[in-house]
Design a protein around this motif. Structure first.
Motif, PDB file in Angstrom:
ATOM      1  N   GLN B   2       0.866  -0.952  -0.097  1.00 53.01           N
ATOM      2  CA  GLN B   2       0.077  -0.066  -0.008  1.00 53.01           C
ATOM      3  C   GLN B   2       1.043   1.178   0.209  1.00 53.01           C
ATOM      4  O   GLN B   2       0.980   1.878   1.093  1.00 53.01           O
ATOM      5  CB  GLN B   2      -0.928   0.151   1.467  1.00 53.01           C
ATOM      6  CG  GLN B   2      -2.146   0.957   1.067  1.00 53.01           C
ATOM      7  CD  GLN B   2      -3.018   0.714   2.264  1.00 53.01           C
ATOM      8  OE1 GLN B   2      -2.762   0.196   3.349  1.00 53.01           O
ATOM      9  NE2 GLN B   2      -4.275   1.005   2.079  1.00 53.01           N
ATOM     10  N   PRO B   3       1.580   1.602  -1.297  1.00 51.49           N
ATOM     11  CA  PRO B   3       2.456   2.659  -1.111  1.00 51.49           C
ATOM     12  C   PRO B   3       1.579   3.774  -0.916  1.00 51.49           C
ATOM     13  O   PRO B   3       0.407   4.151  -1.526  1.00 51.49           O
ATOM     14  CB  PRO B   3       3.230   2.554  -2.599  1.00 51.49           C
ATOM     15  CG  PRO B   3       2.207   1.753  -3.350  1.00 51.49           C
ATOM     16  CD  PRO B   3       1.530   0.895  -2.385  1.00 51.49           C
ATOM     17  N   PRO B   4       2.291   4.993  -0.477  1.00 52.41           N
ATOM     18  CA  PRO B   4       1.482   6.188  -0.355  1.00 52.41           C
ATOM     19  C   PRO B   4       1.414   7.016  -1.534  1.00 52.41           C
ATOM     20  O   PRO B   4       0.587   7.333  -1.978  1.00 52.41           O
ATOM     21  CB  PRO B   4       2.340   7.156   0.557  1.00 52.41           C
ATOM     22  CG  PRO B   4       3.443   6.517   0.848  1.00 52.41           C
ATOM     23  CD  PRO B   4       3.489   4.936   0.505  1.00 52.41           C
ATOM     24  N   ARG B   5       2.431   6.671  -2.299  1.00 51.68           N
ATOM     25  CA  ARG B   5       2.352   7.274  -3.592  1.00 51.68           C
ATOM     26  C   ARG B   5       2.826   6.044  -4.769  1.00 51.68           C
ATOM     27  O   ARG B   5       3.671   5.585  -4.695  1.00 51.68           O
ATOM     28  CB  ARG B   5       3.493   8.553  -3.908  1.00 51.68           C
ATOM     29  CG  ARG B   5       3.127   9.637  -3.138  1.00 51.68           C
ATOM     30  CD  ARG B   5       4.281  10.421  -2.828  1.00 51.68           C
ATOM     31  NE  ARG B   5       4.334  11.798  -1.798  1.00 51.68           N
ATOM     32  CZ  ARG B   5       4.232  11.714  -0.469  1.00 51.68           C
ATOM     33  NH1 ARG B   5       4.897  10.472   0.047  1.00 51.68           N
ATOM     34  NH2 ARG B   5       3.924  12.703   0.220  1.00 51.68           N
ATOM     35  N   ALA B   6       1.900   6.040  -5.725  1.00 48.33           N
ATOM     36  CA  ALA B   6       2.283   5.033  -6.714  1.00 48.33           C
ATOM     37  C   ALA B   6       2.210   5.448  -8.304  1.00 48.33           C
ATOM     38  O   ALA B   6       0.951   6.252  -8.536  1.00 48.33           O
ATOM     39  CB  ALA B   6       1.619   3.926  -6.596  1.00 48.33           C
ATOM     40  N   LEU B  37       6.294  13.062  -5.035  1.00 45.58           N
ATOM     41  CA  LEU B  37       6.791  13.217  -3.546  1.00 45.58           C
ATOM     42  C   LEU B  37       6.066  14.728  -3.364  1.00 45.58           C
ATOM     43  O   LEU B  37       5.842  14.988  -2.086  1.00 45.58           O
ATOM     44  CB  LEU B  37       8.347  13.499  -3.456  1.00 45.58           C
ATOM     45  CG  LEU B  37       8.832  12.085  -3.407  1.00 45.58           C
ATOM     46  CD1 LEU B  37      10.392  12.324  -3.396  1.00 45.58           C
ATOM     47  CD2 LEU B  37       8.438  11.717  -1.995  1.00 45.58           C
ATOM     48  N   GLY B  42      -2.936  12.418   0.275  1.00 40.03           N
ATOM     49  CA  GLY B  42      -2.652  10.971  -0.664  1.00 40.03           C
ATOM     50  C   GLY B  42      -3.664  10.190   0.040  1.00 40.03           C
ATOM     51  O   GLY B  42      -4.460  10.169   0.759  1.00 40.03           O
ATOM     52  N   VAL B  44      -1.683   8.627  -3.329  1.00 38.37           N
ATOM     53  CA  VAL B  44      -1.836   9.013  -4.871  1.00 38.37           C
ATOM     54  C   VAL B  44      -1.430   7.824  -5.674  1.00 38.37           C
ATOM     55  O   VAL B  44      -0.579   6.954  -5.640  1.00 38.37           O
ATOM     56  CB  VAL B  44      -0.724  10.023  -4.975  1.00 38.37           C
ATOM     57  CG1 VAL B  44      -0.585  10.536  -6.532  1.00 38.37           C
ATOM     58  CG2 VAL B  44      -0.843  11.158  -4.070  1.00 38.37           C
ATOM     59  N   LEU B  45      -2.402   7.755  -6.790  1.00 40.72           N
ATOM     60  CA  LEU B  45      -2.240   6.484  -7.835  1.00 40.72           C
ATOM     61  C   LEU B  45      -2.154   7.366  -9.313  1.00 40.72           C
ATOM     62  O   LEU B  45      -3.506   7.838  -9.634  1.00 40.72           O
ATOM     63  CB  LEU B  45      -3.167   5.614  -7.710  1.00 40.72           C
ATOM     64  CG  LEU B  45      -3.203   4.327  -8.689  1.00 40.72           C
ATOM     65  CD1 LEU B  45      -1.629   3.640  -8.747  1.00 40.72           C
ATOM     66  CD2 LEU B  45      -4.112   3.451  -8.499  1.00 40.72           C
TER      67      LEU B  45
END
Lengths: 155, 216
Positions: B2-6, B37, B42, B44-45
């Motif tokens: 579950q990355p914060p920004r992808a 970044l 977020g 963010v995808l």
């Protein structure tokens, strides 16, 4: 991260058939400094390691440290999955583990610095909970290395 | 995960940066990810809007050796496999020199030539391998040897064509699919698991028709 809509039917069906448990609340941190002052680490789930490291097992939640000062050309791959393309990595390590590209960004002044150690997991065959211990360990070492951001490359 | 920004990318699995040996394109993918970044909220995808640069398709990829068809070969598995890997040897060495000595071969203890002979003997004797760690590492090493030889040809190559050639035209591809079928038909769950990490779903589907197997 590959788009689901770009996968072949059999691969998309396979992924959608997985009934995975929901993850916890999203993690969010707002950077406190610009990128050109940040220290960045690379983490890949491509099952990379050096030739004399222990290869990954069929299902394996351990990780391998990758030396930021060593040539990435010395890395090999023992990921157990056969359902992704490995010929790109054969040709060019950077297509999976872009350490050379990040060195270029540091030299250009776009990124502040790179971690001393980067990390490789093998993402296959296990539920996310299995990786919790290794991921916590890596998080601690990233803090020790004063890392501000992580660039993650899944395969 | 579950990355914060992808960043979603339109590239094949296994190539998160898009194209090998294309530093400007790889940098553009990295830059698009790093731009996330600066987002203040977020998760963010975001879609990466560009496909990987096309390869030169004007000249279709040619196999560096002529693989004999499976049905016209009366020789044993051991003979066919040993001959095939022998014919690939000069291309493997050329590819390795072209990559500055780099090769992914070496996960297994013995050489690909030794392992392919042993696999051939086991297929000839209709004896399923029992050392699965050896089997997996031997197969991966031999596959790496084949792909490094097959991609050593001059010019660009199409990933899908190379994979199809390997699984459809080579004796070793046929040998792995034969092992897959034997292990998959076993009543032993571990043998079934090993089968699934020997051959990709794509190759099994092409060899057997529509896929019914859905497990990893």
């Amino acid at each position: 991260m590959v788009r689901l809509s770009d996968l072949p039917d059999y691969e998309r069906d396979h992924l959608l058939s997985k009934n995975m448990p929901p993850l916890g609340p999203p993690v969010w941190t707002t950077p406190t400094k610009p990128l050109n002052q940040m220290r960045v680490a690379l983490i890949t789930t491509a099952g990379l390691h050096y030739r004399d490291d222990q290869a990954f097992d069929f299902a394996d939640a351990t990780f391998r440290p990758l030396d930021g000062g060593e040539s990435p050309d010395n890395l090999i791959m023992s990921h157990s999955s056969v359902n992704f393309d490995k010929t790109g990595f054969t040709e060019d390590v950077n297509v999976v583990f872009p350490l050379t590209r990040f060195h270029e960004l540091v030299n250009q002044g776009t990124v502040g610095s790179l971690a001393k150690v980067h990390y490789s997991f093998m993402g296959a065959g296990l539920l996310p909970q299995a990786y919790e211990s290794g991921a916590s360990q890596v998080a601690g070492m990233l803090k020790q290395d004063k890392v501000d951001a992580v660039f993650l490359t899944p395969v | 995960m579950q990355p914060p920004r992808a960043l979603w990318v339109p590239f094949p699995l296994g190539r998160p940066l898009g194209k090998a040996d294309d530093a400007p394109f790889q940098q553009s993918v990295i830059q698009a990810a790093l731009n996330l970044l600066h987002r203040q909220t977020g998760p963010v995808l975001e879609d990466y809007p560009h496909d990987a640069p096309a390869i030169d398709n004007e000249t279709p990829a040619t196999c560096p050796v002529s693989f004999a068809t499976k049905t016209s070969e009366p020789a044993s598995w051991k003979t066919r496999l040993s001959r095939e890997i022998g014919e690939l040897a000069p291309w493997y060495e050329l590819g390795r020199r072209r990559r500055g000595g780099r090769s992914l071969v070496g996960i297994a203890d013995a050489s690909p030539q030794q392992n392919i002979q042993l696999l051939g003997e086991q297929l000839d004797n209709q004896a399923l391998p029992t050392d699965f760690v050896w089997l997996k590492r031997a197969v991966e090493d031999i596959k790496a040897y084949y792909f490094e030889a097959m991609t050593a040809q001059p010019g660009d190559y199409d990933r899908e064509t190379i994979h199809k050639q390997f699984w459809r035209d080579t004796q070793f591809g046929a040998a792995v699919l034969s092992l897959y079928r034997q292990l998959q038909n076993s009543d032993d769950d571990r043998q079934k698991m090993i089968a699934r990490i020997l051959a990709p779903r794509e190759a099994i589907g092409a060899a057997t028709g529509p896929l019914k197997e859905k497990k990893t």
